[in-house]
Design an enzyme around this catalytic site. Structure first.
Site, PDB file in Angstrom:
ATOM      1  N   GLU A 113       0.908  -1.293  -0.034  1.00  0.00           N
ATOM      2  CA  GLU A 113      -0.056  -0.009  -0.029  1.00  0.00           C
ATOM      3  C   GLU A 113       0.856   1.283   0.177  1.00  0.00           C
ATOM      4  O   GLU A 113       0.362   2.318  -0.371  1.00  0.00           O
ATOM      5  CB  GLU A 113      -1.039   0.015   1.023  1.00  0.00           C
ATOM      6  CG  GLU A 113      -1.825   1.198   1.427  1.00  0.00           C
ATOM      7  CD  GLU A 113      -3.148   1.067   2.269  1.00  0.00           C
ATOM      8  OE1 GLU A 113      -3.773   1.922   2.436  1.00  0.00           O
ATOM      9  OE2 GLU A 113      -3.515  -0.205   2.077  1.00  0.00           O
ATOM     10  N   LYS A 114       1.971   1.038   0.675  1.00  0.00           N
ATOM     11  CA  LYS A 114       3.016   2.305   0.574  1.00  0.00           C
ATOM     12  C   LYS A 114       4.276   2.010   0.974  1.00  0.00           C
ATOM     13  O   LYS A 114       4.725   0.716   0.892  1.00  0.00           O
ATOM     14  CB  LYS A 114       2.530   3.212   1.757  1.00  0.00           C
ATOM     15  CG  LYS A 114       2.314   2.396   3.226  1.00  0.00           C
ATOM     16  CD  LYS A 114       1.885   3.279   4.176  1.00  0.00           C
ATOM     17  CE  LYS A 114       0.418   3.455   4.240  1.00  0.00           C
ATOM     18  NZ  LYS A 114      -0.321   2.568   5.241  1.00  0.00           N
ATOM     19  N   ASP A 156      -3.461  -2.798   2.741  1.00  0.00           N
ATOM     20  CA  ASP A 156      -4.076  -2.903   4.091  1.00  0.00           C
ATOM     21  C   ASP A 156      -4.995  -3.711   4.350  1.00  0.00           C
ATOM     22  O   ASP A 156      -5.801  -3.938   3.420  1.00  0.00           O
ATOM     23  CB  ASP A 156      -4.170  -1.386   4.724  1.00  0.00           C
ATOM     24  CG  ASP A 156      -3.154  -0.453   5.571  1.00  0.00           C
ATOM     25  OD1 ASP A 156      -2.169  -1.144   5.383  1.00  0.00           O
ATOM     26  OD2 ASP A 156      -3.502   0.521   5.815  1.00  0.00           O
ATOM     27  N   ASP A 214      -8.158  -4.044   4.970  1.00  0.00           N
ATOM     28  CA  ASP A 214      -9.559  -3.563   5.055  1.00  0.00           C
ATOM     29  C   ASP A 214      -9.834  -3.317   3.756  1.00  0.00           C
ATOM     30  O   ASP A 214      -9.021  -3.387   2.583  1.00  0.00           O
ATOM     31  CB  ASP A 214      -9.398  -2.373   5.939  1.00  0.00           C
ATOM     32  CG  ASP A 214      -8.635  -1.186   5.433  1.00  0.00           C
ATOM     33  OD1 ASP A 214      -8.023  -1.349   4.017  1.00  0.00           O
ATOM     34  OD2 ASP A 214      -8.429  -0.350   6.292  1.00  0.00           O
ATOM     35  N   TYR A 263      -2.480  -3.852  13.612  1.00  0.00           N
ATOM     36  CA  TYR A 263      -3.399  -2.971  12.773  1.00  0.00           C
ATOM     37  C   TYR A 263      -4.123  -2.179  13.506  1.00  0.00           C
ATOM     38  O   TYR A 263      -5.039  -2.607  14.083  1.00  0.00           O
ATOM     39  CB  TYR A 263      -3.756  -4.247  11.625  1.00  0.00           C
ATOM     40  CG  TYR A 263      -4.701  -3.231  10.732  1.00  0.00           C
ATOM     41  CD1 TYR A 263      -4.198  -2.739   9.655  1.00  0.00           C
ATOM     42  CD2 TYR A 263      -6.056  -3.339  10.824  1.00  0.00           C
ATOM     43  CE1 TYR A 263      -4.955  -1.953   8.776  1.00  0.00           C
ATOM     44  CE2 TYR A 263      -6.927  -2.587   9.970  1.00  0.00           C
ATOM     45  CZ  TYR A 263      -6.275  -2.090   8.765  1.00  0.00           C
ATOM     46  OH  TYR A 263      -7.115  -1.275   7.976  1.00  0.00           O
ATOM     47  N   ARG A 293      -6.673   0.176  12.215  1.00  0.00           N
ATOM     48  CA  ARG A 293      -8.212   0.837  11.939  1.00  0.00           C
ATOM     49  C   ARG A 293      -9.008  -0.742  11.973  1.00  0.00           C
ATOM     50  O   ARG A 293      -9.855  -0.834  11.337  1.00  0.00           O
ATOM     51  CB  ARG A 293      -8.122   0.942  10.383  1.00  0.00           C
ATOM     52  CG  ARG A 293      -7.297   2.106  10.390  1.00  0.00           C
ATOM     53  CD  ARG A 293      -7.289   2.296   8.620  1.00  0.00           C
ATOM     54  NE  ARG A 293      -6.738   3.884   8.412  1.00  0.00           N
ATOM     55  CZ  ARG A 293      -5.402   4.014   8.274  1.00  0.00           C
ATOM     56  NH1 ARG A 293      -4.634   2.938   8.370  1.00  0.00           N
ATOM     57  NH2 ARG A 293      -5.036   5.389   7.905  1.00  0.00           N
TER      58      ARG A 293
END
Length: 691
Positions: A8-9, A103, A105, A322, A324
């Protein structure tokens, strides 16, 4: 054969590559042993096109162009991500299979599939599902890759949410802004699917507080002597009687004083006594919402600050899992990891080393429950820990909370005797409760703060006694009280309200449906929604409190209830959950288009009068001025407090602004020559600026 990992990053990509034996760093990617390559996105590298990207004519806002419904949805590359998109495109051309490492989600699912689909990748996809960024967790996830199809419905749900939010935001913001301008308003009236009902919660709470009329009432307490111990007990008011209201409150001071005189110094007896041994388990580990609520109450920390801090603990320091997560439970299988996690806490965090060392890893608390685990588990410390010496104050505070709530799971229950006693004297009854601690258990982990919420009366010692024992009333007293309005929202309590939205829904059927839902917004978006409302000058902070501005109240009053109440968007989240479970999104999108079309039609026939920033202040009372249509044409500026106070402050209109040269109104923005610009600046950025 080349396996391409897409994270993701960059930081996540580098952490994954470090476990795959990196052999060469290159711009935008890392080559690893065994034909593996790790690259990354930089957040969303594509974004929804703006209306004028579909049609240049849509640069102009008009009712005639509404509703705007794309026939075929467009994503455009972000300017800042074009170089990385080229890297991903070149690597995809050589890849035989892809490992999706976004991520864990629905937003992370969409974020990586956007370049895969836009760049027309057709090969197989596997899913790397990471719950923590420490080495042990990455190794475990690499060894248990999921098939891409297992999590693809999350992408479908995220895409549906994104498109419907676009439809609602673009169309209804334009529609109600145009309606507002027709009534003389200025600025952009921003409408959002989650943002607007969230704002409605605050506005309705503020109005309830400000319209609240306090009511005096009185409580009577008697002190009864039981053996050598004095026990303070509260008078039990009858359901009906002189001065008693429908809620059993005593409203008449004379009745209260007479009662004191009646019982003081009189003989009494114990009319009932009960002693029960009670056990209380440790508080659950944290979801993000629960952590945001706790940190707001304990440290005054904003929701966004908590999320940012959790992200740093997860991604930079690799100390927690994680962030979130919407879940406060842990899988049963993770109980076997408890000794390792407790050792990691003891090694990484000296302040908790002794407590972690005393924890019994064999104890299995109610937090370990497969049936209550969602896509994520609760936020807990990682298996391998890390260096806590570099933590900032905020990071230290949040890490401490997370660790204590985990360590507490492995301490004994809090055991106590709950003693309840009832006294009778002169035909009047009084009652008291008290706790006698038998074993502090997990409360040791939290120290003095564990008892902060206990009622003062519950803290008193109540000796063991029997029905009929003598208990004279040695004194009595009156406590004057007032009914209190509901408390203003803080960021923590508003986040909690968003997560438990069923409490604010009146329809019994919807309330029942939402009882097990995730509320409005998501763990990942709630903090940003609050920041948006603050940035748009709809919410202001006063200490820990969040208070709605005049513009917010006027906007909520002007919009239809379906947009300002939580019912609709909460049902929306239910539909998204069905899509996450594999349902099609087509019917959902069709219904949302019909809904938006109807509301646009309603807006065309409405007149929205909202004081929009920038505000100009009345020279008489300092309230905001409003731009008001006049007959037969044109506008003038009048005090917004006219109806409330009768204030007649006003000014003529010149090019959409108060005419300060007339000596009437004065501006609320800095005067020319100050450190700020001398021109009024709009509170809202243009909502549909072309990217």
């Amino acid at each position: 054969m080349t396996t391409l990992f897409i994270a993701e990053k960059p930081s996540m990509g580098r952490a994954i590559a470090a476990r795959l034996k990196p052999v060469r760093n290159a711009p935008g990617f890392i080559e690893c042993a065994g034909g593996k390559i790790v690259t990354w996105c930089v957040g969303h590298v594509f974004e929804n096109a703006a209306p004028d990207d579909y049609d240049e004519e849509l640069k102009k806002w008009s009712f005639d162009a509404l509703p705007i419904v794309p026939k075929s949805w467009k994503l455009l590359p972000k300017d800042s991500a074009k170089a990385q998109i080229r890297v991903i495109k070149d690597l995809l051309a050589k890849a035989t299979n892809v490992v999706h490492a976004g991520d864990a989600d629905q937003e992370g699912e969409l974020l990586v599939y956007e370049p895969l689909e836009q760049l027309k990748y057709k090969g197989p996809v596997q899913r790397l599902w990471l719950s923590a960024m420490d080495d042990a967790s990455i190794d475990k996830a690499l060894a248990t890759l999921k098939p891409g199809a297992a999590t693809y419905p999350l992408k479908t749900a995220a895409e549906a949410r994104s498109r419907v939010d676009w439809l609602i935001g673009m169309n209804l913001t334009r529609a109600y802004t145009l309606a507002g301008r027709r009534a003389g308003g200025q600025g952009v009236l921003s409408v959002g699917r989650v943002q607007t009902p969230t704002l409605g919660l605050v506005v309705r709470r503020d109005l309830a507080i400000e319209n609240f009329k306090p009511r005096d009432y009185f409580e009577v307490f008697g002190t009864f002597k039981v053996g050598a111990t004095n026990v303070r007990a509260k008078w039990l008011s009858p359901k009906e009687g002189a001065g008693i209201d429908e809620e059993g409150r005593l409203l008449d001071r004379k009745v209260a004083d007479a009662l004191v005189a009646k019982v003081t110094g009189r003989p009494g007896k114990v009319s009932a006594f009960e002693s029960k041994k009670q056990s209380q388990g440790a508080p659950l580990p944290f979801s993000l919402s629960a952590l945001q609520s706790a940190a707001s109450a304990k440290f005054g920390m904003s929701a966004q600050k908590v999320l940012d801090t959790c992200q740093a603990l997860y991604e930079t320091h690799k100390l927690t899992t994680y962030p979130r997560s919407d879940c406060q439970y842990l899988p049963d299988s993770m109980h076997a990891e408890a000794p390792t996690v407790l050792r990691a806490i003891a090694k990484s965090y000296p302040a908790l080393a002794a407590l972690a060392g005393r924890a019994s890893a064999s104890k299995k608390s109610g937090a370990f429950n497969d049936k209550k685990v969602s896509a994520h588990h609760a936020i807990i410390p990682t298996l391998s820990g890390g260096d806590t010496s570099r933590l900032s104050k905020d990071e230290q505070q949040i890490y401490d909370l997370i660790c204590r709530h985990y360590v507490a799971q492995f301490f004994p229950d809090f055991d106590y005797l709950q003693n309840s006693v009832e006294f009778e004297t002169m035909g009047e009854k009084f009652a008291a409760t008290g706790r006698q601690v038998l074993k502090p258990g997990w409360k040791e982990v939290f120290g003095a703060s564990a008892d902060e919420e206990d009622d003062d009366q519950d803290k008193q010692a109540i000796p063991t006694c029997s029905k009929g024992d003598s208990a004279p009333c040695v004194k009595a007293e009156v406590a004057a009280k007032q009914t209190k309005p509901p408390a203003r929202f803080t960021e923590g309590t508003l986040i909690k309200a968003m997560a438990n939205i069923q409490a604010f829904v009146t329809d019994p059927a919807i309330k029942k449906l939402l009882k097990e839902s995730a509320g409005i917004g998501t763990e990942a978006t709630r903090a940003s929604i609050l920041e948006t409302l603050k940035n748009r000058k709809f919410l202001e902070t006063k200490g820990k409190q969040l208070i709605s501005t005049p513009a917010a109240r006027a906007l909520i009053a002007a919009l239809p209830a379906v947009l300002t109440q939580p019912d609709l968007t909460a049902i929306f989240e239910q539909r998204l959950e069905e899509i996450r479970q594999g349902a099609s999104s087509d019917e959902f999108l069709t219904k949302q288009v019909a809904f938006v079309t109807k509301l646009v039609g309603d807006a065309k026939g409405s007149s929205v009068s909202v004081v929009a920033a920038p505000q100009y202040k009345c020279p008489i009372c300092d309230k905001a001025l409003r731009r008001i249509p006049k007959s037969p044409g044109g506008f003038f500026w009048g005090c917004s407090g006219y109806r409330e106070t009768g204030c007649k402050g006003s000014a003529s209109d010149k090019n959409g602004k108060p005419d300060f040269g007339s000596g009437g109104a004065k501006p609320s923005y800095p005067a020319k020559g100050s450190s700020s610009s001398s021109s009024p600046k709009p509170a809202h950025r243009p909502a549909f600026k072309k990217k």
